[in-house]
Write a protein that holds these residues in place. Structure first.
Motif, PDB file in Angstrom:
ATOM      1  N   UNK A 122       0.996  -1.442   0.058  1.00 34.74           N
ATOM      2  CA  UNK A 122       0.231  -0.217  -0.134  1.00 34.74           C
ATOM      3  C   UNK A 122       1.143   0.859   0.301  1.00 34.74           C
ATOM      4  N   UNK A 125       1.961   2.077  -3.619  1.00 33.12           N
ATOM      5  CA  UNK A 125       1.427   1.506  -4.094  1.00 33.12           C
ATOM      6  C   UNK A 125       0.792   4.019  -4.016  1.00 33.12           C
ATOM      7  N   UNK A 129       1.710   6.902  -6.532  1.00 33.36           N
ATOM      8  CA  UNK A 129       0.024   7.881  -7.393  1.00 33.36           C
ATOM      9  C   UNK A 129       1.141   9.240  -7.311  1.00 33.36           C
ATOM     10  N   UNK A 130       2.167   8.618  -6.079  1.00 38.54           N
ATOM     11  CA  UNK A 130       2.299  10.543  -5.672  1.00 38.54           C
ATOM     12  C   UNK A 130       3.125  11.329  -6.905  1.00 38.54           C
ATOM     13  N   UNK A 132       2.880  10.032 -10.093  1.00 34.85           N
ATOM     14  CA  UNK A 132       2.056  10.088 -11.003  1.00 34.85           C
ATOM     15  C   UNK A 132       1.223  11.663 -11.128  1.00 34.85           C
ATOM     16  N   UNK A 133       0.779  11.789  -9.877  1.00 36.65           N
ATOM     17  CA  UNK A 133      -0.401  13.290  -9.487  1.00 36.65           C
ATOM     18  C   UNK A 133       1.187  14.427 -10.422  1.00 36.65           C
ATOM     19  N   UNK A 150      -1.202  15.840  -0.854  1.00 36.54           N
ATOM     20  CA  UNK A 150      -1.452  14.517  -1.131  1.00 36.54           C
ATOM     21  C   UNK A 150      -0.323  14.184  -0.915  1.00 36.54           C
ATOM     22  N   UNK A 154      -2.064  11.750   2.440  1.00 37.56           N
ATOM     23  CA  UNK A 154      -1.752  10.178   2.408  1.00 37.56           C
ATOM     24  C   UNK A 154      -1.795   9.450   3.756  1.00 37.56           C
ATOM     25  N   UNK A 158      -2.550   7.724   5.857  1.00 37.01           N
ATOM     26  CA  UNK A 158      -2.257   5.066   5.749  1.00 37.01           C
ATOM     27  C   UNK A 158      -1.463   5.103   6.744  1.00 37.01           C
TER      28      UNK A 158
ATOM     29  N   UNK B 148      -7.697  17.681  -4.683  1.00 34.98           N
ATOM     30  CA  UNK B 148      -6.456  17.317  -4.800  1.00 34.98           C
ATOM     31  C   UNK B 148      -7.045  17.465  -6.430  1.00 34.98           C
ATOM     32  N   UNK B 158      -7.465  10.386 -12.289  1.00 34.65           N
ATOM     33  CA  UNK B 158      -6.253  10.422 -11.192  1.00 34.65           C
ATOM     34  C   UNK B 158      -7.418  10.309  -9.920  1.00 34.65           C
ATOM     35  N   UNK B 161      -6.562   6.199  -8.938  1.00 29.66           N
ATOM     36  CA  UNK B 161      -5.230   6.094  -8.118  1.00 29.66           C
ATOM     37  C   UNK B 161      -4.763   6.835  -6.896  1.00 29.66           C
ATOM     38  N   UNK B 166      -5.193   5.344   0.385  1.00 32.80           N
ATOM     39  CA  UNK B 166      -5.723   5.464   1.284  1.00 32.80           C
ATOM     40  C   UNK B 166      -6.899   5.082   1.505  1.00 32.80           C
TER      41      UNK B 166
END
Lengths: 227, 222
Positions: A122, A125, A129-130, A132-133, A150, A154, A158, B148, B158, B161, B166
């Motif tokens: 996780x 992931x 994702x960060x 990709x953002x 983010x 996150x 998490x 976001x 997005x 993703x 989370x």
């Protein structure tokens, strides 16, 4: 500047010296004979420090994200993103060494019921994702702001779950669900003599990689400004 | 923070929803078509599959519900909000609205599962509490992630993703708790309702709400 000096001189020296010692000593020095583990116990010098380093790098990136939101200076954004890139490298290395170890001791590449493995997956992931953002926003200021938010959001939602839940439930890892931790009696003094330098060495390597990447980014920005 | 303004914004969302009936109806149609596909595919499912499929259906339904809160909002309307209110009020109002929307969806989906696959939950009040905690957590995460993602290109992809890492740990907890609520149907399980997990889930919901409340103002200013 002292911090600059620290990153340019002491960190590389520490990384080289401690890692040379840890790799040579890790493969050659005596280790205790344990059932099932046998010689794979040497993976302790590689697998565990990878995760320690990843935690260190991600924590530094969180601090830099907070600093960015407070001060809105670009250097904090560069630092935060590069610490995450370096941390992801160590996360992937931690996964690979862990999978090799799991195949040889537990008999499978991946165990879906183990909370620590789920947590690691996780976390990877989240940080992918960060990345990709960041890739999907072209405006620099928006990118810095949104990715800092983010990163913090996150992490805050998490880390309590993957940091606390694994300790409530059973795991195949040492130290959980009745399995003894290495620190109690498995990790004897021979191993300690290699393990602690290995931790310092890998952490120094992580800081070094991140610092080089930050310096490259700063230089690139300088070139862009001059053109 | 201004409670009457939050209430006004919240009422506005509800009125808009009742007038257009677009989000809720669309999502309900999605839930029932998914249920129908599951029914055709499986015919009869085990209690474990019942619970897992239930939460998967709720997960994707609430992605759609959450995406509406910022991504599908017009630029002019966002500017108007900026003029009349501080960001904290807006995020709280959106959060409350999404929470109620997802709670309604999960209740209706529960009835749908009852009709199609029969009842496996033997502690309904316990399950109601789990549903409420689940919808708060899902609403919190999806509202913030939609804010976001609305700043980036290709927000719809997005959105999933960014939110799944989370949401996965929360969903694992929800599934674990729901299995406890169906302990009669699932054999050889302990009858403890899982206080540790309930407390953990409530703490996470609290953290998500507080963190969104603190971080949203940074996103808002452009």
């Amino acid at each position: 500047m002292t911090l600059n000096r620290f990153f340019k001189i002491y960190v590389p020296i520490a990384a080289i010296v401690f890692l040379l010692y840890a790799i040579i000593g890790g493969f050659l020095l005596p280790v205790p004979a344990r059932f099932i583990l046998h010689e794979t116990i040497r993976n302790l010098y590689f697998h565990v420090p990878m995760w320690f380093t990843m935690i260190l790098l991600f924590s530094i990136s969180l601090v830099n994200s907070i600093m960015y939101l407070n001060k809105q200076e670009e250097k904090y954004d560069i630092r935060s993103s590069e610490y995450i890139n370096a941390g992801l490298l160590f996360a992937v290395c931690g996964l690979i060494t862990g999978m090799l170890w799991a195949k040889n001791t537990w008999g499978a590449w991946w165990v879906f019921t183990d909370p620590k493995l789920n947590g690691a997956a996780i976390l990877c992931l989240e940080y992918f994702a960060y990345v990709i953002l960041r890739g999907s926003i072209s405006d620099e200021r928006t990118r810095a702001k949104v990715s800092s938010v983010y990163n913090l959001f996150a992490a805050a939602s998490i880390i309590p779950l993957i940091g606390i839940i694994p300790r409530l439930t059973d795991s195949l890892h040492p130290g959980n669900g009745g399995n003894p931790a290495f620190s109690s009696y498995d990790l004897d003094n021979h191993m300690r003599m290699v393990f602690y330098p290995a931790v310092i060495g890998w952490m120094a390597l992580g800081l070094w990689i991140a610092n080089i990447r930050i310096r490259i980014r700063n230089l690139e920005n300088k070139i862009l400004e001059n053109n | 923070m201004n409670f009457s303004l939050i209430y006004q914004l919240f009422k506005k969302e509800i009125i808009l929803e009742l007038r257009q009936k677009y989000a809720l109806n669309g999502i309900l149609l999605y839930v029932f078509s998914t249920l129908y596909i599951i029914f055709i595919g499986f015919q009869k499912i085990t209690p474990e599959a019942w619970i897992t499929l239930y939460w998967i259906v709720i997960l994707f339904a609430s992605v759609n519900a959450g995406a509406k809160s910022f991504i599908q909002e017009g630029k002019g309307r966002l500017l108007y909000y900026y003029g009349i209110s501080s960001p904290q009020n807006i995020i709280l109002a959106k959060l409350m609205y999404n929470c109620i929307l997802i709670a309604v969806i999960s209740f209706i989906a529960y009835i749908g599962f009852l009709i199609f696959f029969g009842d496996v939950i033997d502690k309904p009040w316990n399950f109601a509490l789990i549903m409420l905690l689940g919808s708060t957590g899902l609403a919190g995460v999806f509202t913030m992630v939609s804010a976001i993602a609305s700043k980036a290109k290709g927000s719809a992809t997005l959105m999933t993703i960014l939110s799944f890492p989370v949401i996965i740990p929360q969903l694992l907890l929800l599934i674990k708790l729901s299995r406890r609520a169906a302990s009669m149907a699932i054999s050889n399980i302990n009858f403890d309702i899982g206080y540790k997990e309930l407390v953990g889930l409530s703490c996470i919901n609290l953290i998500v709400v507080i963190v969104s409340f603190m971080l949203f103002p940074y996103l808002w200013r452009d």
